[in-house]
Design a protein around this motif. Structure first.
Motif, short mmCIF file in Angstrom:
data_model
loop_
_atom_site.label_atom_id
_atom_site.label_comp_id
_atom_site.label_asym_id
_atom_site.label_seq_id
_atom_site.Cartn_x
_atom_site.Cartn_y
_atom_site.Cartn_z
N ALA A 252 0.78 -1.17 -0.08
CA ALA A 252 -0.12 0.04 -0.07
C ALA A 252 0.94 1.42 0.07
CB ALA A 252 -0.82 -0.04 1.09
N GLU A 253 2.04 1.31 0.58
CA GLU A 253 2.94 2.42 0.60
C GLU A 253 3.62 2.68 -0.66
OE1 GLU A 253 5.18 1.18 4.16
OE2 GLU A 253 4.07 1.66 5.46
N HIS A 254 3.85 1.50 -1.41
CA HIS A 254 4.59 1.87 -2.71
C HIS A 254 3.66 1.77 -3.92
CE1 HIS A 254 7.77 0.43 0.08
NE2 HIS A 254 8.40 1.14 -0.93
N PRO A 255 3.32 2.78 -4.58
CA PRO A 255 2.45 2.96 -5.66
C PRO A 255 2.97 2.18 -6.59
CG PRO A 255 3.52 4.94 -5.55
CD PRO A 255 3.93 4.01 -4.18
N GLY A 256 1.91 1.38 -7.63
CA GLY A 256 2.65 0.58 -8.71
C GLY A 256 3.14 -0.90 -8.15
N GLU A 257 3.85 -1.50 -8.99
CA GLU A 257 3.97 -2.78 -8.71
C GLU A 257 5.25 -3.09 -7.87
OE1 GLU A 257 3.90 -4.19 -12.55
OE2 GLU A 257 1.94 -3.86 -13.18
N VAL A 258 5.52 -4.15 -7.13
CA VAL A 258 6.70 -4.45 -6.32
C VAL A 258 6.81 -5.82 -6.65
CG1 VAL A 258 7.49 -4.64 -4.10
CG2 VAL A 258 5.97 -2.94 -4.47
N CYS A 259 8.28 -5.98 -7.08
CA CYS A 259 8.76 -7.25 -7.58
C CYS A 259 8.87 -8.37 -6.14
CB CYS A 259 10.12 -7.32 -8.12
SG CYS A 259 10.87 -8.89 -8.53
N VAL A 260 8.32 -9.69 -6.40
CA VAL A 260 8.33 -10.47 -5.31
C VAL A 260 9.73 -10.59 -4.81
CG1 VAL A 260 8.93 -12.60 -6.91
CG2 VAL A 260 7.27 -12.76 -4.80
N CYS A 261 10.67 -10.54 -5.55
CA CYS A 261 12.28 -10.45 -5.11
C CYS A 261 12.49 -9.39 -4.22
CB CYS A 261 13.22 -10.64 -6.10
SG CYS A 261 13.01 -8.96 -7.01
N ASP A 262 11.76 -8.24 -4.25
CA ASP A 262 11.96 -7.34 -3.07
C ASP A 262 11.11 -7.49 -1.95
OD1 ASP A 262 13.45 -5.89 -4.81
OD2 ASP A 262 12.08 -4.81 -5.90
N ILE A 263 9.91 -8.19 -2.04
CA ILE A 263 8.90 -8.58 -1.10
C ILE A 263 9.70 -9.47 -0.22
CG2 ILE A 263 6.97 -9.69 -0.33
CD1 ILE A 263 5.77 -8.36 -2.74
N THR A 264 10.27 -10.68 -0.65
CA THR A 264 11.22 -11.60 -0.28
C THR A 264 12.26 -11.11 0.53
OG1 THR A 264 10.39 -13.16 -1.93
CG2 THR A 264 12.24 -13.89 -0.70
N ALA A 265 13.21 -10.10 0.16
CA ALA A 265 14.20 -9.64 0.51
C ALA A 265 13.78 -8.78 1.81
CB ALA A 265 14.90 -8.77 -0.38
N SER A 266 12.52 -8.31 1.88
CA SER A 266 12.20 -7.56 3.22
C SER A 266 11.81 -8.29 4.23
CB SER A 266 10.94 -6.61 2.59
OG SER A 266 11.19 -6.02 1.66
N PHE A 267 11.83 -9.54 4.26
CA PHE A 267 11.40 -10.48 5.38
C PHE A 267 12.35 -11.65 5.53
CE2 PHE A 267 7.55 -8.65 3.68
CZ PHE A 267 6.74 -8.30 4.74
N ASP A 268 12.46 -12.02 6.82
CA ASP A 268 13.30 -12.89 7.37
C ASP A 268 12.61 -14.24 7.22
OD1 ASP A 268 15.89 -14.25 7.85
OD2 ASP A 268 15.32 -13.90 10.32
#
Length: 132
Positions: free
Chosen positions: A62-78
């Motif tokens: 919700a904080e990032h307008p547009g599309e976020v790559c799954v690789c960036d989502i995965t890198a954001s979580f342990d």
């Protein structure tokens, strides 16, 4: 207890006119204002949101307008990639987020208006609370 002794059960008395009992002459006049189908849909949405990791994912998207790559989502979580995929799938199935594929990568985005049913429920409950 000896085998010849019988177990004695005391019959329960009906409590008329008390909490949890029957009231004489007054039919039940309360009913849910929410339809069963609406409650089921809303419960599914709330269930998808009822996890700290999934709430963080929704917030991130919700904080990032547009599309976020799954690789960036995965890198954001342990967490393992399979766990991330599981959480994303549950949020997708609930209609909170969606994704598109560009080549081999999936890009996720927050669906505008996806949380409107939750907002409406909270507004309705707040109105009922202030009306008391």
């Amino acid at each position: 207890m000896a085998p010849s002794e019988a177990l004695q059960v005391k019959p329960r008395k009906r409590r008329v006119g008390k909490v949890g009992g029957d009231s004489v002459g007054s039919p039940l006049t309360v009913s849910p204002s929410m339809r069963a189908e609406e409650a089921t849909d809303l419960a599914g949405l709330l269930h998808a949101l009822a996890d700290p990791t999934r709430l963080q994912m929704v917030s991130l998207l919700a904080e990032h307008p547009g599309e976020v790559c799954v690789c960036d989502i995965t890198a954001s979580f342990d967490l393992d990639q399979s766990t991330i995929s599981h959480h994303l799938r549950l949020l997708r199935e609930a209609g909170v987020i969606d994704c598109v594929r560009h080549g081999v990568w999936a890009y996720y985005f927050f669906r505008a208006g996806a949380l409107e049913p939750v907002k409406q429920l909270l507004k309705r409950l707040e109105r009922l609370e202030t009306a008391r």
